[in-house]
Design a protein around this motif. Structure first.
Motif, PDB file in Angstrom:
ATOM      1  N   ILE A  92      38.005 -83.174  51.618  1.00 19.58           N
ATOM      2  CA  ILE A  92      36.785 -83.087  50.840  1.00 19.58           C
ATOM      3  C   ILE A  92      35.883 -84.284  51.111  1.00 19.58           C
ATOM      4  O   ILE A  92      36.327 -85.431  51.095  1.00 19.58           O
ATOM      5  N   LYS A  93      34.617 -84.021  51.338  1.00 23.14           N
ATOM      6  CA  LYS A  93      33.637 -85.092  51.495  1.00 23.14           C
ATOM      7  C   LYS A  93      33.336 -85.683  50.123  1.00 23.14           C
ATOM      8  O   LYS A  93      33.094 -84.957  49.166  1.00 23.14           O
ATOM      9  N   MET A  94      33.370 -87.000  50.034  1.00 24.59           N
ATOM     10  CA  MET A  94      33.225 -87.667  48.752  1.00 24.59           C
ATOM     11  C   MET A  94      31.760 -87.867  48.376  1.00 24.59           C
ATOM     12  O   MET A  94      30.910 -88.103  49.237  1.00 24.59           O
ATOM     13  N   PRO A  95      31.433 -87.812  47.075  1.00 25.94           N
ATOM     14  CA  PRO A  95      30.046 -87.983  46.630  1.00 25.94           C
ATOM     15  C   PRO A  95      29.619 -89.441  46.675  1.00 25.94           C
ATOM     16  O   PRO A  95      30.440 -90.349  46.587  1.00 25.94           O
ATOM     17  N   LYS A  96      28.324 -89.663  46.797  1.00 21.19           N
ATOM     18  CA  LYS A  96      27.777 -91.014  46.762  1.00 21.19           C
ATOM     19  C   LYS A  96      27.462 -91.447  45.338  1.00 21.19           C
ATOM     20  O   LYS A  96      27.486 -92.633  45.024  1.00 21.19           O
ATOM     21  N   PHE A  97      27.130 -90.470  44.478  1.00 20.75           N
ATOM     22  CA  PHE A  97      26.788 -90.782  43.098  1.00 20.75           C
ATOM     23  C   PHE A  97      27.582 -89.875  42.167  1.00 20.75           C
ATOM     24  O   PHE A  97      27.704 -88.679  42.406  1.00 20.75           O
ATOM     25  N   SER A  98      28.098 -90.440  41.089  1.00 21.25           N
ATOM     26  CA  SER A  98      28.875 -89.640  40.150  1.00 21.25           C
ATOM     27  C   SER A  98      28.133 -89.413  38.833  1.00 21.25           C
ATOM     28  O   SER A  98      28.571 -88.626  38.006  1.00 21.25           O
ATOM     29  N   TYR A  99      27.020 -90.094  38.625  1.00 18.96           N
ATOM     30  CA  TYR A  99      26.304 -89.953  37.362  1.00 18.96           C
ATOM     31  C   TYR A  99      25.532 -88.632  37.302  1.00 18.96           C
ATOM     32  O   TYR A  99      25.246 -88.007  38.323  1.00 18.96           O
ATOM     33  N   LYS A 100      25.202 -88.229  36.077  1.00 15.48           N
ATOM     34  CA  LYS A 100      24.319 -87.100  35.836  1.00 15.48           C
ATOM     35  C   LYS A 100      23.149 -87.578  34.978  1.00 15.48           C
ATOM     36  O   LYS A 100      23.312 -88.433  34.117  1.00 15.48           O
ATOM     37  N   ILE A 101      21.989 -86.991  35.229  1.00 15.33           N
ATOM     38  CA  ILE A 101      20.816 -87.251  34.397  1.00 15.33           C
ATOM     39  C   ILE A 101      20.450 -85.945  33.703  1.00 15.33           C
ATOM     40  O   ILE A 101      20.163 -84.944  34.362  1.00 15.33           O
ATOM     41  N   ALA A 102      20.501 -85.950  32.376  1.00 18.57           N
ATOM     42  CA  ALA A 102      20.151 -84.757  31.604  1.00 18.57           C
ATOM     43  C   ALA A 102      18.843 -85.015  30.861  1.00 18.57           C
ATOM     44  O   ALA A 102      18.664 -86.078  30.254  1.00 18.57           O
ATOM     45  N   LYS A 103      17.935 -84.046  30.918  1.00 16.56           N
ATOM     46  CA  LYS A 103      16.681 -84.135  30.163  1.00 16.56           C
ATOM     47  C   LYS A 103      16.602 -82.934  29.229  1.00 16.56           C
ATOM     48  O   LYS A 103      16.613 -81.785  29.694  1.00 16.56           O
ATOM     49  N   ASN A 104      16.566 -83.185  27.946  1.00 16.06           N
ATOM     50  CA  ASN A 104      16.499 -82.107  26.969  1.00 16.06           C
ATOM     51  C   ASN A 104      15.056 -81.647  26.778  1.00 16.06           C
ATOM     52  O   ASN A 104      14.143 -82.476  26.643  1.00 16.06           O
ATOM     53  N   TYR A 105      14.865 -80.328  26.766  1.00  8.16           N
ATOM     54  CA  TYR A 105      13.537 -79.760  26.535  1.00  8.16           C
ATOM     55  C   TYR A 105      13.375 -79.414  25.055  1.00  8.16           C
ATOM     56  O   TYR A 105      14.366 -79.072  24.397  1.00  8.16           O
ATOM     57  N   PRO A 106      12.198 -79.493  24.471  1.00 14.65           N
ATOM     58  CA  PRO A 106      10.924 -79.878  25.103  1.00 14.65           C
ATOM     59  C   PRO A 106      10.596 -81.366  24.995  1.00 14.65           C
ATOM     60  O   PRO A 106       9.548 -81.795  25.457  1.00 14.65           O
ATOM     61  N   THR A 107      11.476 -82.167  24.376  1.00 17.37           N
ATOM     62  CA  THR A 107      11.159 -83.577  24.154  1.00 17.37           C
ATOM     63  C   THR A 107      11.309 -84.425  25.411  1.00 17.37           C
ATOM     64  O   THR A 107      10.738 -85.507  25.502  1.00 17.37           O
ATOM     65  N   PHE A 108      12.104 -83.945  26.359  1.00 17.51           N
ATOM     66  CA  PHE A 108      12.408 -84.673  27.593  1.00 17.51           C
ATOM     67  C   PHE A 108      13.169 -85.972  27.324  1.00 17.51           C
ATOM     68  O   PHE A 108      13.108 -86.919  28.108  1.00 17.51           O
ATOM     69  N   GLU A 109      13.894 -86.022  26.181  1.00 20.24           N
ATOM     70  CA  GLU A 109      14.784 -87.147  25.962  1.00 20.24           C
ATOM     71  C   GLU A 109      15.800 -87.175  27.108  1.00 20.24           C
ATOM     72  O   GLU A 109      16.394 -86.156  27.436  1.00 20.24           O
ATOM     73  N   THR A 110      15.987 -88.335  27.694  1.00 15.70           N
ATOM     74  CA  THR A 110      16.802 -88.461  28.903  1.00 15.70           C
ATOM     75  C   THR A 110      18.145 -89.109  28.601  1.00 15.70           C
ATOM     76  O   THR A 110      18.213 -90.105  27.887  1.00 15.70           O
ATOM     77  N   SER A 111      19.200 -88.514  29.160  1.00 14.43           N
ATOM     78  CA  SER A 111      20.544 -89.065  29.008  1.00 14.43           C
ATOM     79  C   SER A 111      21.114 -89.405  30.378  1.00 14.43           C
ATOM     80  O   SER A 111      21.065 -88.575  31.293  1.00 14.43           O
ATOM     81  N   TYR A 112      21.618 -90.610  30.506  1.00 14.00           N
ATOM     82  CA  TYR A 112      22.323 -91.040  31.710  1.00 14.00           C
ATOM     83  C   TYR A 112      23.810 -90.968  31.387  1.00 14.00           C
ATOM     84  O   TYR A 112      24.270 -91.598  30.428  1.00 14.00           O
ATOM     85  N   ILE A 113      24.570 -90.187  32.168  1.00 15.18           N
ATOM     86  CA  ILE A 113      25.972 -89.912  31.858  1.00 15.18           C
ATOM     87  C   ILE A 113      26.844 -90.206  33.080  1.00 15.18           C
ATOM     88  O   ILE A 113      26.520 -89.787  34.189  1.00 15.18           O
TER      89      ILE A 113
END
Length: 289
Positions: A92-113
């Protein structure tokens, strides 16, 4: 940056969680992401990242492992049936980034996970991008685009957005333009994203097979203030598998992996070394402040 698959390999004989299906639909946008992990790098690395836009949120992440989910699922099934350990990091090729960025609609509050050991941690923020929309227009990747600029996190950014895709979203944390961002880069070209394709995903689930396997179906995020998150993550990078090593008794550490001459202790030490290298390899972050 790190690779969750190393933890998967250590837990595959004790936990297994299949992906759930639902009727949700999402639009998946594929971005070619070019980045320089050091300021001295003459050329950037390239990967594919995705922005999944569903009814109530968007999820941005590295596509590397998701693209190999079917391979991982087949190999896990083989190990379950045979009881023989397979070094999937060679397949398996390994990922460079493991984080996720979630943006909730409609406020666009951003979560870094992101994951620390086998738990999810993150922080929330409301980013206000003070975009300056410019009259300059161009056709990029087949889309009619317009230019915009912004200063964010210590860098000057240039974006091209299109009204052909009516989503006020984009890669990473970027958002707030009248249409989807098609191309984005900082002025020094340390980071760049270009939209290359998109498709509709049926029975969409934001958690992949590898996510389910790794977290054993527990996707509760432990949110904290950003400074505390960054402090915890910095300590984690010094010894990524410290907690796992402490949970195993000496006799277990000395036991050989099924079908292998490698002991659990050797496996953990080897993967810990690789994880430390991956986690500490980027000295040129997207956000400089």
């Amino acid at each position: 940056m790190k690779c969750k698959l190393y933890f998967v390999l250590l837990c595959v004989f004790t936990t297994f969680m299949m992906r759930s299906q639902n009727n949700q639909t999402a639009q998946r946008f594929f971005y070619e992401h070019t980045f320089k992990t050091t300021k001295s790098a003459t050329e950037g690395e390239k990967i594919i990242t995705i922005l999944d836009v569903s009814k109530d949120k968007s999820i941005y992440r590295d596509y590397t492992v998701i693209a190999q989910d079917s391979i991982l699922e087949i190999e896990v099934e083989k190990m379950k049936k045979t009881g023989v350990f397979v070094q999937m990091e060679k397949l398996i090729k390994m990922p460079k980034f493991s984080y996720k960025i979630a943006k909730n609609y409609p406020t666009f509050e951003t979560s870094y996970i992101d994951g620390i050991e086998k738990s999810l941690y993150g922080y929330k923020e409301k980013n206000n991008f003070d975009w300056k929309i410019i009259e300059e227009k161009a056709v990029i990747e087949g889309y009619n685009c317009q230019k915009a600029t912004v200063t964010y996190a210590g860098r000057q950014w240039e974006a091209w957005f299109t009204l052909d895709l009516p989503f006020q979203d984009g890669p990473y944390k970027f958002k707030g333009l009248p249409g989807l961002i098609v191309k984005l880069s900082d002025l020094e070209l340390d980071y760049q994203w270009v939209l290359k394709a998109n498709k509709k995903i049926y029975n969409y689930n934001e958690n992949s097979f590898s996510d389910n396997l790794y977290y054993n179906g527990n996707f509760t995020v432990n949110y904290t203030a950003r400074p505390k998150f960054e402090k915890v993550y910095t300590e984690y990078k010094k010894d990524p598998l410290a907690a796992m090593r402490g949970q195993l008794k000496p006799e277990m550490m000395a036991q050989k992996m099924p079908g292998s001459q490698v002991t659990y202790g050797q496996m953990i030490d080897n993967q810990n070394k690789i994880l430390k290298e991956i986690l500490n390899s980027n000295t040129n972050p997207i956000e400089l402040n």
